[in-house]
Design a protein around this motif. Sequence first.
Motif, PDB file in Angstrom:
ATOM      1  N   TYR A  43      65.661   2.703  52.189  1.00  0.00           N
ATOM      2  CA  TYR A  43      65.519   2.637  53.683  1.00  0.00           C
ATOM      3  C   TYR A  43      64.110   2.078  54.296  1.00  0.00           C
ATOM      4  CZ  TYR A  43      64.006   3.204  58.582  1.00  0.00           C
ATOM      5  OH  TYR A  43      63.696   3.137  59.988  1.00  0.00           O
ATOM      6  N   GLY A  44      64.118   1.385  54.404  1.00  0.00           N
ATOM      7  CA  GLY A  44      62.904   0.447  54.415  1.00  0.00           C
ATOM      8  C   GLY A  44      62.104   0.569  55.516  1.00  0.00           C
ATOM      9  N   GLY A  45      61.517   1.667  56.366  1.00  0.00           N
ATOM     10  CA  GLY A  45      60.571   1.984  57.651  1.00  0.00           C
ATOM     11  C   GLY A  45      59.590   3.214  56.722  1.00  0.00           C
ATOM     12  N   TYR A  46      59.475   3.985  58.621  1.00  0.00           N
ATOM     13  CA  TYR A  46      59.061   5.377  57.758  1.00  0.00           C
ATOM     14  C   TYR A  46      59.572   6.577  58.590  1.00  0.00           C
ATOM     15  CZ  TYR A  46      55.410   1.676  58.807  1.00  0.00           C
ATOM     16  OH  TYR A  46      54.656  -0.063  58.418  1.00  0.00           O
ATOM     17  N   SER A  47      59.043   6.792  58.393  1.00  0.00           N
ATOM     18  CA  SER A  47      59.592   8.982  58.367  1.00  0.00           C
ATOM     19  C   SER A  47      60.412   9.200  59.978  1.00  0.00           C
ATOM     20  CB  SER A  47      58.531   9.980  58.038  1.00  0.00           C
ATOM     21  OG  SER A  47      58.030   9.644  57.312  1.00  0.00           O
ATOM     22  N   ALA A  48      58.845   8.568  61.005  1.00  0.00           N
ATOM     23  CA  ALA A  48      60.336   9.301  62.155  1.00  0.00           C
ATOM     24  C   ALA A  48      61.593   8.420  62.872  1.00  0.00           C
ATOM     25  CB  ALA A  48      59.417   7.738  63.223  1.00  0.00           C
ATOM     26  N   GLN A  49      61.881   7.384  61.464  1.00  0.00           N
ATOM     27  CA  GLN A  49      63.277   6.862  61.536  1.00  0.00           C
ATOM     28  C   GLN A  49      64.166   7.477  60.522  1.00  0.00           C
ATOM     29  OE1 GLN A  49      60.949   4.274  63.032  1.00  0.00           O
ATOM     30  NE2 GLN A  49      61.443   5.232  64.121  1.00  0.00           N
ATOM     31  N   ALA A  50      63.598   7.981  59.305  1.00  0.00           N
ATOM     32  CA  ALA A  50      64.638   7.731  58.475  1.00  0.00           C
ATOM     33  C   ALA A  50      64.501   9.845  58.441  1.00  0.00           C
ATOM     34  CB  ALA A  50      63.376   7.954  56.594  1.00  0.00           C
ATOM     35  N   GLY A  51      64.047  10.732  59.420  1.00  0.00           N
ATOM     36  CA  GLY A  51      63.758  12.546  59.525  1.00  0.00           C
ATOM     37  C   GLY A  51      65.365  12.481  60.112  1.00  0.00           C
ATOM     38  N   PRO A  52      65.369  11.282  61.967  1.00  0.00           N
ATOM     39  CA  PRO A  52      67.063  10.989  62.412  1.00  0.00           C
ATOM     40  C   PRO A  52      68.009  11.250  61.251  1.00  0.00           C
ATOM     41  CG  PRO A  52      65.483  10.841  63.627  1.00  0.00           C
ATOM     42  CD  PRO A  52      64.725  10.780  62.109  1.00  0.00           C
TER      43      PRO A  52
END
Length: 371
Positions: A224-233
């Motif tokens: 996943y290329g992105g941030y924790s705010a999306q990776a968590g869900p």
Amino acid sequence: MRSFRKLVLICGLSIVPGWVLADTTVTIGLSGPLTGGEAGSGKDNENGARLAVQDLNAKSFMVSGQKVTFKLDSEDDQGDPKVGVQVAQKLVDSDAIAILGPNNSGVAIPASRIFSSAGVAILPVASNPALTAQGFNDIFRIGASDAQLGGAMADFAKNVLKAQQVAVVDDRTAYGQGIADQFLQEAKKIGLNVVAQEYTNSKAVDFKAILSTLKTKNPDAVFYGGYSAQAGPMLKQMHEIAMRSALLGGDGICSVELQQLAGDVSSGVFCAQGGSALDKTEAGRAFIQRYKSTYHIDMLVYAPNFYDGAMLIAKAMQATGTTTDRAKIRAYLANVEYDGLAGHYSFDANGNLKGAPTTIYTFRNSQLVPD
């Protein structure tokens, strides 16, 4: 006549100590997402810089025989490119000697043009290779680039996880797309089979449609290329649909924030972070403990790099004997050799950190630890 001479002497003595002891105040600027979805990272960076400023002020820092007091001008760019450009102009127009940040590549790339036109050195952790490919001479990246982070995760997937099939999702931000592209490039080079590539956005919270599609492809790992705010869900929803793929990512997801969002399902996550493992050195362990005792929260990712960045700026001032000349600070940083908390700092001709170390982390017992 004798009384007049005595008065002159007394007045002279009273003036000299005041001149000698007068402090010079120097401002270090900071641009980061202090509100919004990436506020955790922005505040973490700010906290690291504030600890450095405390230390510099506590030891009576001197430049050319003059005592210097530091202050931090921390500005909220909200992780938004338009706001970031406004913040950049505000910091340029201020008396900030140099700038820590920006944090996000999408902000750093347009903001860097403002800083460069004014000749102000910036020390970002924004990792998209495009940032330092613009030909500017005032960018000094104090973290690893996407090429290093994304490539390291592809190598880890094949050589450590023994993955054969991988899927890729990115949030279409400059950071997310950049690190995903670097992962893909290395994955194809080393023979991993990329079975799917999907896209989302940095505001999304529901990933079940994407994940259901990926599940049919049966990847061993999802990058996943992105941030924790999306990776968590996303991780939570992977478990809800019984998707057994490992979740991989770069420094954007490499923080305790992911575990806080995902809950008790954070096992099976692996991420790359620039720098050596902080808990491997005495100074690093002391910094971790001090951070927690000061702020009463766990450190996330780049607090030590921002601490080091502030120290680099101070070192440049001391070495060049200036508290005002931005050009001299920039020229010194181009050739600096410095050992900090997060590793050794020296920069190539484009401003990339030479030999940037990369550490792979995972979660054990709800704690982010080196794998």
